[in-house]
Write a protein that holds these residues in place. Structure first.
Motif, PDB file in Angstrom:
ATOM      1  N   ALA A  54       0.893  -1.003  -0.009  1.00  0.00           N
ATOM      2  CA  ALA A  54       0.047  -0.054   0.005  1.00  0.00           C
ATOM      3  C   ALA A  54       0.832   1.201   0.154  1.00  0.00           C
ATOM      4  CB  ALA A  54      -0.842   0.039   1.239  1.00  0.00           C
ATOM      5  N   THR A  55       0.201   2.233  -0.674  1.00  0.00           N
ATOM      6  CA  THR A  55       0.981   3.615  -0.318  1.00  0.00           C
ATOM      7  C   THR A  55       0.022   4.825   0.142  1.00  0.00           C
ATOM      8  OG1 THR A  55       0.106   4.065  -2.792  1.00  0.00           O
ATOM      9  CG2 THR A  55       2.341   2.838  -2.461  1.00  0.00           C
ATOM     10  N   LEU A  56       0.869   5.506   0.917  1.00  0.00           N
ATOM     11  CA  LEU A  56      -0.125   6.778   1.484  1.00  0.00           C
ATOM     12  C   LEU A  56       0.713   8.159   1.050  1.00  0.00           C
ATOM     13  CD1 LEU A  56      -2.026   8.305   3.377  1.00  0.00           C
ATOM     14  CD2 LEU A  56      -0.193   7.898   5.219  1.00  0.00           C
ATOM     15  N   GLU A  57       0.203   9.117   0.541  1.00  0.00           N
ATOM     16  CA  GLU A  57       0.764  10.428   0.193  1.00  0.00           C
ATOM     17  C   GLU A  57       0.047  11.317   0.681  1.00  0.00           C
ATOM     18  OE1 GLU A  57       1.571  12.754  -3.954  1.00  0.00           O
ATOM     19  OE2 GLU A  57       0.873  10.768  -4.208  1.00  0.00           O
ATOM     20  N   LEU A  58       0.775  12.367   1.321  1.00  0.00           N
ATOM     21  CA  LEU A  58       0.310  13.704   1.811  1.00  0.00           C
ATOM     22  C   LEU A  58       1.166  14.761   1.185  1.00  0.00           C
ATOM     23  CD1 LEU A  58       0.119  12.538   5.669  1.00  0.00           C
ATOM     24  CD2 LEU A  58      -1.880  12.509   4.004  1.00  0.00           C
ATOM     25  N   GLU A  59       0.405  15.870   0.756  1.00  0.00           N
ATOM     26  CA  GLU A  59       1.186  16.923   0.409  1.00  0.00           C
ATOM     27  C   GLU A  59       0.487  18.265   0.641  1.00  0.00           C
ATOM     28  OE1 GLU A  59       3.664  17.217  -3.691  1.00  0.00           O
ATOM     29  OE2 GLU A  59       1.794  17.212  -4.322  1.00  0.00           O
ATOM     30  N   ASP A  60       1.131  19.308   0.927  1.00  0.00           N
ATOM     31  CA  ASP A  60       0.834  20.515   1.229  1.00  0.00           C
ATOM     32  C   ASP A  60       1.460  21.482  -0.018  1.00  0.00           C
ATOM     33  OD1 ASP A  60      -0.280  22.906   2.319  1.00  0.00           O
ATOM     34  OD2 ASP A  60       1.318  23.079   3.888  1.00  0.00           O
ATOM     35  N   ARG A  61       0.712  22.109  -0.548  1.00  0.00           N
ATOM     36  CA  ARG A  61       1.048  22.986  -1.752  1.00  0.00           C
ATOM     37  C   ARG A  61       0.892  24.405  -1.514  1.00  0.00           C
ATOM     38  NH1 ARG A  61      -1.483  19.439  -6.613  1.00  0.00           N
ATOM     39  NH2 ARG A  61      -0.181  17.509  -6.346  1.00  0.00           N
ATOM     40  N   ARG A  62       1.765  25.301  -1.599  1.00  0.00           N
ATOM     41  CA  ARG A  62       1.732  26.770  -1.310  1.00  0.00           C
ATOM     42  C   ARG A  62       2.593  27.546  -2.139  1.00  0.00           C
ATOM     43  NH1 ARG A  62       0.111  27.869   4.112  1.00  0.00           N
ATOM     44  NH2 ARG A  62      -0.503  25.942   5.204  1.00  0.00           N
ATOM     45  N   PHE A  63       1.713  28.636  -2.311  1.00  0.00           N
ATOM     46  CA  PHE A  63       2.533  29.947  -2.911  1.00  0.00           C
ATOM     47  C   PHE A  63       3.934  30.350  -2.062  1.00  0.00           C
ATOM     48  CE2 PHE A  63      -1.645  30.391  -4.940  1.00  0.00           C
ATOM     49  CZ  PHE A  63      -1.523  30.153  -6.186  1.00  0.00           C
ATOM     50  N   PHE A  64       4.887  30.998  -2.652  1.00  0.00           N
ATOM     51  CA  PHE A  64       6.117  31.405  -2.144  1.00  0.00           C
ATOM     52  C   PHE A  64       5.457  32.714  -1.340  1.00  0.00           C
ATOM     53  CE2 PHE A  64       9.055  28.668  -4.073  1.00  0.00           C
ATOM     54  CZ  PHE A  64       9.898  28.177  -2.954  1.00  0.00           C
ATOM     55  N   ARG A  65       4.587  33.458  -2.377  1.00  0.00           N
ATOM     56  CA  ARG A  65       4.202  34.737  -1.693  1.00  0.00           C
ATOM     57  C   ARG A  65       3.130  34.580  -0.665  1.00  0.00           C
ATOM     58  NH1 ARG A  65       3.552  40.090  -3.907  1.00  0.00           N
ATOM     59  NH2 ARG A  65       2.026  41.110  -3.160  1.00  0.00           N
ATOM     60  N   ASP A  66       3.448  35.245   0.378  1.00  0.00           N
ATOM     61  CA  ASP A  66       2.747  35.300   1.622  1.00  0.00           C
ATOM     62  C   ASP A  66       2.253  33.746   2.247  1.00  0.00           C
ATOM     63  OD1 ASP A  66       2.539  38.045   1.425  1.00  0.00           O
ATOM     64  OD2 ASP A  66       0.671  37.907   0.283  1.00  0.00           O
ATOM     65  N   ASN A  67       3.020  32.650   1.704  1.00  0.00           N
ATOM     66  CA  ASN A  67       2.900  31.436   2.347  1.00  0.00           C
ATOM     67  C   ASN A  67       1.432  31.082   2.084  1.00  0.00           C
ATOM     68  OD1 ASN A  67       4.266  28.998   3.319  1.00  0.00           O
ATOM     69  ND2 ASN A  67       3.274  29.587   5.290  1.00  0.00           N
ATOM     70  N   ARG A  68       0.791  31.385   1.004  1.00  0.00           N
ATOM     71  CA  ARG A  68      -0.517  30.992   0.930  1.00  0.00           C
ATOM     72  C   ARG A  68      -0.691  29.826   0.287  1.00  0.00           C
ATOM     73  NH1 ARG A  68      -4.726  30.098  -2.388  1.00  0.00           N
ATOM     74  NH2 ARG A  68      -6.343  32.089  -2.757  1.00  0.00           N
ATOM     75  N   ASN A  69      -1.724  28.976   0.991  1.00  0.00           N
ATOM     76  CA  ASN A  69      -1.993  27.687   0.599  1.00  0.00           C
ATOM     77  C   ASN A  69      -2.744  27.571  -0.813  1.00  0.00           C
ATOM     78  OD1 ASN A  69      -4.059  25.340   0.445  1.00  0.00           O
ATOM     79  ND2 ASN A  69      -2.303  24.649   1.976  1.00  0.00           N
ATOM     80  N   VAL A  70      -2.591  26.850  -1.683  1.00  0.00           N
ATOM     81  CA  VAL A  70      -3.158  26.644  -2.982  1.00  0.00           C
ATOM     82  C   VAL A  70      -3.965  25.465  -2.908  1.00  0.00           C
ATOM     83  CG1 VAL A  70      -1.148  25.692  -4.183  1.00  0.00           C
ATOM     84  CG2 VAL A  70      -2.880  26.746  -5.633  1.00  0.00           C
ATOM     85  N   ASN A  71      -3.503  24.067  -2.840  1.00  0.00           N
ATOM     86  CA  ASN A  71      -4.213  23.141  -2.546  1.00  0.00           C
ATOM     87  C   ASN A  71      -3.424  22.095  -1.589  1.00  0.00           C
ATOM     88  OD1 ASN A  71      -2.744  21.829  -4.453  1.00  0.00           O
ATOM     89  ND2 ASN A  71      -3.865  22.996  -6.079  1.00  0.00           N
ATOM     90  N   TRP A  72      -4.393  21.109  -1.165  1.00  0.00           N
ATOM     91  CA  TRP A  72      -3.871  20.465  -0.085  1.00  0.00           C
ATOM     92  C   TRP A  72      -4.290  18.781  -0.389  1.00  0.00           C
ATOM     93  CZ3 TRP A  72      -0.964  18.608   3.717  1.00  0.00           C
ATOM     94  CH2 TRP A  72      -1.562  17.817   4.743  1.00  0.00           C
ATOM     95  N   ILE A  73      -3.476  17.973  -0.529  1.00  0.00           N
ATOM     96  CA  ILE A  73      -3.849  16.572  -0.843  1.00  0.00           C
ATOM     97  C   ILE A  73      -4.223  15.910   0.469  1.00  0.00           C
ATOM     98  CG2 ILE A  73      -3.392  14.231  -1.829  1.00  0.00           C
ATOM     99  CD1 ILE A  73      -1.973  15.697  -4.001  1.00  0.00           C
ATOM    100  N   VAL A  74      -5.259  15.962   1.241  1.00  0.00           N
ATOM    101  CA  VAL A  74      -5.389  15.434   2.596  1.00  0.00           C
ATOM    102  C   VAL A  74      -4.784  13.886   2.241  1.00  0.00           C
ATOM    103  CG1 VAL A  74      -7.159  14.619   4.320  1.00  0.00           C
ATOM    104  CG2 VAL A  74      -7.362  16.855   2.945  1.00  0.00           C
ATOM    105  N   SER A  75      -5.277  13.019   1.405  1.00  0.00           N
ATOM    106  CA  SER A  75      -4.678  11.614   1.432  1.00  0.00           C
ATOM    107  C   SER A  75      -4.837  11.278   0.013  1.00  0.00           C
ATOM    108  CB  SER A  75      -5.390  10.808   2.612  1.00  0.00           C
ATOM    109  OG  SER A  75      -6.780  10.699   2.075  1.00  0.00           O
ATOM    110  N   ARG A  76      -3.739  10.377  -0.322  1.00  0.00           N
ATOM    111  CA  ARG A  76      -3.832   9.609  -1.394  1.00  0.00           C
ATOM    112  C   ARG A  76      -3.491   8.214  -1.168  1.00  0.00           C
ATOM    113  NH1 ARG A  76      -0.980  12.296  -5.630  1.00  0.00           N
ATOM    114  NH2 ARG A  76      -2.837  12.844  -6.720  1.00  0.00           N
ATOM    115  N   VAL A  77      -4.401   7.325  -1.144  1.00  0.00           N
ATOM    116  CA  VAL A  77      -4.174   5.864  -0.681  1.00  0.00           C
ATOM    117  C   VAL A  77      -4.432   4.856  -1.737  1.00  0.00           C
ATOM    118  CG1 VAL A  77      -4.560   6.455   1.871  1.00  0.00           C
ATOM    119  CG2 VAL A  77      -6.485   5.564   0.281  1.00  0.00           C
ATOM    120  N   ALA A  78      -3.542   3.879  -1.793  1.00  0.00           N
ATOM    121  CA  ALA A  78      -3.499   3.024  -2.822  1.00  0.00           C
ATOM    122  C   ALA A  78      -3.101   1.513  -2.575  1.00  0.00           C
ATOM    123  CB  ALA A  78      -2.932   3.448  -4.200  1.00  0.00           C
ATOM    124  N   LEU A  79      -3.724   0.435  -2.986  1.00  0.00           N
ATOM    125  CA  LEU A  79      -3.502  -0.779  -2.661  1.00  0.00           C
ATOM    126  C   LEU A  79      -2.695  -1.273  -3.973  1.00  0.00           C
ATOM    127  CD1 LEU A  79      -3.539  -3.345  -0.807  1.00  0.00           C
ATOM    128  CD2 LEU A  79      -5.966  -3.841  -2.097  1.00  0.00           C
TER     129      LEU A  79
END
Length: 259
Positions: A54-79
């Motif tokens: 199994a795999t588990l992926e977590l990722e936080d994606r942000r702009f450099f400007r003002d550290n503003r969040n753009v999107n968030w992969i809460v979880s990508r799980v796979a068998l």
């Protein structure tokens, strides 16, 4: 399987070169938004038997400007399952959150969720010291309907096809994973399919260059640069994103005792 084996020995770089050949004129004629971001990512690989994992992926994606969040992969799980002869298959699910608008100058006005099952086939082969990987992924994307300032009821649906070609080469090779240093070069192209897709059948292309270092036998750190070129749903607007990405890979083997 014979069909995918035939694809793996074709010339997949032609896809990338064709896109790069057309991206230049498109970028010159149409509206392109340039952005700088950074991604922080955890990728866990868990092996339950010689064939199943199994795999588990977590990722936080942000702009450099003002550290503003753009999107968030809460979880990508796979068998995952090994099929032998370099092939493996996987089926998984992603819960994805997109912060709108995707503009570092604007405050977040709406968070739009997406439900995204996927299926994939992966083929890996060795060419001397080089390692070559092919990944074919089909995604079913259920995106929550939304207006400019609020979520609506129901979901929009379409498919997305993804193909990734990755080349790896050892700059420093050890007898164990710890202390190894690999350079990676990858390209991934994505296409949208479905009745709701009008102007952007071509979704995006991602080119990636990275260094991967083995900290221990089960933990690796990877620092890379990602060039992300994406067509927006309007068909005449594009994102050109320069992205720094840090990934921590963590491998856990549950079926084999450590020596």
């Amino acid at each position: 399987m014979k069909y995918f084996r035939h694809l793996s020995h074709a010339k997949p770089l032609l896809v990338f070169l064709t896109l790069m050949g057309t991206a230049g004129p498109l970028a010159a004629q149409k509206q392109v938004t340039h952005q700088s971001l950074y991604f922080l990512r955890y990728y866990g690989k868990y092996q339950f038997s010689p064939k199943w994992g199994a795999t588990l992926e977590l990722e936080d994606r942000r702009f450099f400007r003002d550290n503003r969040n753009v999107n968030w992969i809460v979880s990508r799980v796979a068998l995952t399952r090994s099929l032998g002869n370099g092939w493996s298959a996987a089926a998984g699910f992603t819960y994805y959150l997109a912060d709108n608008p995707a503009d570092p100058h604007a405050s977040i006005s709406l968070v739009v969720p997406e439900l995204r099952p996927h299926e994939e086939l992966t083929y890996r082969q060795s060419l001397g010291k080089f390692s070559l990987g092919h990944r074919y992924r089909l995604e079913e994307r259920f995106t929550r309907k939304a207006s400019a300032d609020h979520l609506a009821s129901g979901y929009d649906f379409h498919f997305r096809m993804r193909y990734q070609l990755q080349l790896a080469y050892p700059l420093i090779q050890k007898s164990t994973p710890a202390g190894t240093l690999n350079v990676k070069l990858a390209d991934e192209v994505m296409f949208n399919l479905g009745h709701s897709v009008v102007w952007n059948s071509f979704d995006q292309n991602r080119v990636y260059l990275a260094l991967n270092y083995g900290i221990t036998r089960s933990v690796q750190a990877e620092l890379g640069y990602l060039k992300w070129f994406q067509e927006r749903s309007s068909g005449d607007q594009y994102y050109s994103r320069d992205i720094a990405r840090l990934t921590i890979y963590h491998t856990v083997n549950f079926y084999r005792k450590k020596p």
